[in-house]
Design a protein around this motif. Structure first.
Motif, PDB file in Angstrom:
ATOM      1  N   ILE A  65      -6.707   7.845 -15.750  1.00 41.12           N
ATOM      2  CA  ILE A  65      -7.955   7.805 -16.503  1.00 41.12           C
ATOM      3  C   ILE A  65      -7.912   6.759 -17.610  1.00 41.12           C
ATOM      4  N   ASP A  66      -6.812   6.697 -18.370  1.00 38.72           N
ATOM      5  CA  ASP A  66      -6.781   5.746 -19.484  1.00 38.72           C
ATOM      6  C   ASP A  66      -5.779   4.621 -19.240  1.00 38.72           C
ATOM      7  N   PHE A  67      -5.867   3.614 -20.084  1.00 35.73           N
ATOM      8  CA  PHE A  67      -5.089   2.402 -19.883  1.00 35.73           C
ATOM      9  C   PHE A  67      -3.582   2.653 -19.918  1.00 35.73           C
ATOM     10  N   GLN A  68      -3.113   3.474 -20.831  1.00 37.31           N
ATOM     11  CA  GLN A  68      -1.671   3.736 -20.917  1.00 37.31           C
ATOM     12  C   GLN A  68      -1.154   4.406 -19.645  1.00 37.31           C
ATOM     13  N   ASP A  69      -1.973   5.228 -19.023  1.00 37.21           N
ATOM     14  CA  ASP A  69      -1.578   5.829 -17.746  1.00 37.21           C
ATOM     15  C   ASP A  69      -1.521   4.783 -16.635  1.00 37.21           C
ATOM     16  N   TRP A  70      -2.434   3.792 -16.677  1.00 36.49           N
ATOM     17  CA  TRP A  70      -2.371   2.693 -15.710  1.00 36.49           C
ATOM     18  C   TRP A  70      -1.078   1.897 -15.899  1.00 36.49           C
ATOM     19  N   ILE A  71      -0.689   1.661 -17.145  1.00 34.40           N
ATOM     20  CA  ILE A  71       0.569   0.942 -17.429  1.00 34.40           C
ATOM     21  C   ILE A  71       1.738   1.719 -16.830  1.00 34.40           C
ATOM     22  N   ALA A  72       1.784   3.012 -17.092  1.00 35.19           N
ATOM     23  CA  ALA A  72       2.868   3.850 -16.546  1.00 35.19           C
ATOM     24  C   ALA A  72       2.843   3.820 -15.020  1.00 35.19           C
ATOM     25  N   TYR A  73       1.667   3.879 -14.432  1.00 38.96           N
ATOM     26  CA  TYR A  73       1.535   3.841 -12.985  1.00 38.96           C
ATOM     27  C   TYR A  73       2.129   2.546 -12.430  1.00 38.96           C
ATOM     28  N   PHE A  74       1.763   1.412 -13.011  1.00 37.02           N
ATOM     29  CA  PHE A  74       2.265   0.139 -12.495  1.00 37.02           C
ATOM     30  C   PHE A  74       3.744  -0.076 -12.792  1.00 37.02           C
ATOM     31  N   GLN A  75       4.256   0.530 -13.846  1.00 36.29           N
ATOM     32  CA  GLN A  75       5.704   0.479 -14.073  1.00 36.29           C
ATOM     33  C   GLN A  75       6.439   1.219 -12.954  1.00 36.29           C
ATOM     34  N   GLU A  76       5.908   2.369 -12.555  1.00 37.27           N
ATOM     35  CA  GLU A  76       6.498   3.113 -11.440  1.00 37.27           C
ATOM     36  C   GLU A  76       6.352   2.342 -10.132  1.00 37.27           C
ATOM     37  N   LEU A  77       5.188   1.757  -9.930  1.00 35.42           N
ATOM     38  CA  LEU A  77       4.963   0.967  -8.724  1.00 35.42           C
ATOM     39  C   LEU A  77       5.952  -0.195  -8.665  1.00 35.42           C
ATOM     40  N   ARG A  78       6.149  -0.857  -9.795  1.00 34.02           N
ATOM     41  CA  ARG A  78       7.101  -1.967  -9.853  1.00 34.02           C
ATOM     42  C   ARG A  78       8.510  -1.489  -9.518  1.00 34.02           C
ATOM     43  N   THR A  79       8.918  -0.408 -10.138  1.00 36.49           N
ATOM     44  CA  THR A  79      10.265   0.103  -9.911  1.00 36.49           C
ATOM     45  C   THR A  79      10.476   0.452  -8.446  1.00 36.49           C
ATOM     46  N   TYR A  80       9.509   1.143  -7.861  1.00 33.85           N
ATOM     47  CA  TYR A  80       9.694   1.579  -6.479  1.00 33.85           C
ATOM     48  C   TYR A  80       9.488   0.445  -5.477  1.00 33.85           C
ATOM     49  N   TRP A  81       8.293  -0.164  -5.477  1.00 36.73           N
ATOM     50  CA  TRP A  81       7.942  -1.121  -4.435  1.00 36.73           C
ATOM     51  C   TRP A  81       8.574  -2.492  -4.620  1.00 36.73           C
ATOM     52  N   TRP A  82       8.879  -2.880  -5.860  1.00 35.57           N
ATOM     53  CA  TRP A  82       9.403  -4.222  -6.062  1.00 35.57           C
ATOM     54  C   TRP A  82      10.897  -4.253  -6.343  1.00 35.57           C
ATOM     55  N   GLU A  83      11.440  -3.184  -6.935  1.00 32.13           N
ATOM     56  CA  GLU A  83      12.840  -3.226  -7.328  1.00 32.13           C
ATOM     57  C   GLU A  83      13.732  -2.285  -6.527  1.00 32.13           C
ATOM     58  N   THR A  84      13.178  -1.309  -5.841  1.00 38.78           N
ATOM     59  CA  THR A  84      13.975  -0.341  -5.103  1.00 38.78           C
ATOM     60  C   THR A  84      13.873  -0.544  -3.604  1.00 38.78           C
ATOM     61  N   VAL A  85      12.660  -0.560  -3.096  1.00 41.01           N
ATOM     62  CA  VAL A  85      12.427  -0.685  -1.660  1.00 41.01           C
ATOM     63  C   VAL A  85      12.738  -2.109  -1.207  1.00 41.01           C
ATOM     64  N   THR A  86      13.339  -2.217  -0.033  1.00 40.83           N
ATOM     65  CA  THR A  86      13.501  -3.523   0.596  1.00 40.83           C
ATOM     66  C   THR A  86      12.449  -3.625   1.689  1.00 40.83           C
ATOM     67  N   LEU A  87      11.529  -4.544   1.498  1.00 38.91           N
ATOM     68  CA  LEU A  87      10.453  -4.724   2.464  1.00 38.91           C
ATOM     69  C   LEU A  87      10.926  -5.649   3.573  1.00 38.91           C
ATOM     70  N   PRO A  88      10.580  -5.349   4.814  1.00 38.69           N
ATOM     71  CA  PRO A  88      10.990  -6.234   5.905  1.00 38.69           C
ATOM     72  C   PRO A  88      10.181  -7.516   5.880  1.00 38.69           C
ATOM     73  N   PRO A  89      10.749  -8.595   6.409  1.00 41.74           N
ATOM     74  CA  PRO A  89       9.940  -9.808   6.505  1.00 41.74           C
ATOM     75  C   PRO A  89       8.801  -9.563   7.489  1.00 41.74           C
ATOM     76  N   LEU A  90       7.690 -10.203   7.234  1.00 38.75           N
ATOM     77  CA  LEU A  90       6.546 -10.057   8.125  1.00 38.75           C
ATOM     78  C   LEU A  90       6.820 -10.815   9.410  1.00 38.75           C
ATOM     79  N   GLN A  91       6.581 -10.166  10.520  1.00 42.40           N
ATOM     80  CA  GLN A  91       6.821 -10.765  11.832  1.00 42.40           C
ATOM     81  C   GLN A  91       5.492 -10.970  12.536  1.00 42.40           C
ATOM     82  N   TYR A  92       5.306 -12.167  13.005  1.00 39.08           N
ATOM     83  CA  TYR A  92       4.096 -12.472  13.761  1.00 39.08           C
ATOM     84  C   TYR A  92       4.345 -12.201  15.222  1.00 39.08           C
ATOM     85  N   LYS A  93       3.378 -11.600  15.890  1.00 34.51           N
ATOM     86  CA  LYS A  93       3.458 -11.391  17.324  1.00 34.51           C
ATOM     87  C   LYS A  93       2.718 -12.522  18.003  1.00 34.51           C
ATOM     88  N   LEU A  94       3.351 -13.112  18.978  1.00 34.99           N
ATOM     89  CA  LEU A  94       2.687 -14.192  19.714  1.00 34.99           C
ATOM     90  C   LEU A  94       2.172 -13.703  21.033  1.00 34.99           C
TER      91      LEU A  94
END
Length: 160
Positions: free
Chosen positions: A131-160
């Protein structure tokens, strides 16, 4: 402690990192944009407010590896939930690599049916909008920690 190799793999999540935000509410977008600038300054954020815009961008990007977003933040109610469901299904039916982009569903809805349906249709996460801005900050800090610093994303593979 992380080894240097795993650190470098996780750092790859930041390379040419782009997030596509699909939300029809301009006020919500302003909060999201400001919070992301604070927490994820190295990430390019692209915002669209209509489902047709989102599909056009993804179709354009699908042949340009450097343009593919690492993640999509999708508002469920665009303005109706049927719009969000339809867009989610259309993205999941797109050719690779677009169909493999992690999608985080954002919604004010706490309806259990909405949450269950989102996962059944293939979202990676369902998050109730803060609802408020500080909660958005906390949300994106968690998103950063999980999706950018913890998870290893696979390289994108194109299908031909």
């Amino acid at each position: 402690m992380k080894s240097n190799d795993s650190y470098q793999e996780n750092k790859a999540n930041f390379r040419q990192a782009k997030i596509l935000v699909i939300d029809d509410n301009n006020d919500q977008w302003l909060l999201i944009q400001k919070a992301m600038q604070e927490v994820l300054p190295e990430v390019t954020v692209v915002w669209v407010s209509e489902t047709t815009q989102a599909l056009l961008l993804l179709e354009e990007w699908q042949t340009q590896e450097w343009e593919i977003p690492k993640m999509i933040l999708l508002d469920l109610y665009m303005p109706e939930n049927s719009d969000g469901w339809n867009l989610l299904q259309q993205i999941k039916r797109m050719p690779s690599p677009c169909d493999r982009i992690p999608i985080v569903m954002l919604s004010a809805s706490i309806n259990k049916t909405d949450i269950r349906t989102a996962y059944e249709l293939g979202v990676s996460s369902y998050l109730i909008k803060p609802i408020d801005f500080q909660d958005w900050i906390a949300y994106f800090q968690e998103l950063r920690t999980y999706w950018w610093e913890t998870v290893t994303l696979p390289p994108l593979q194109y299908k031909l």
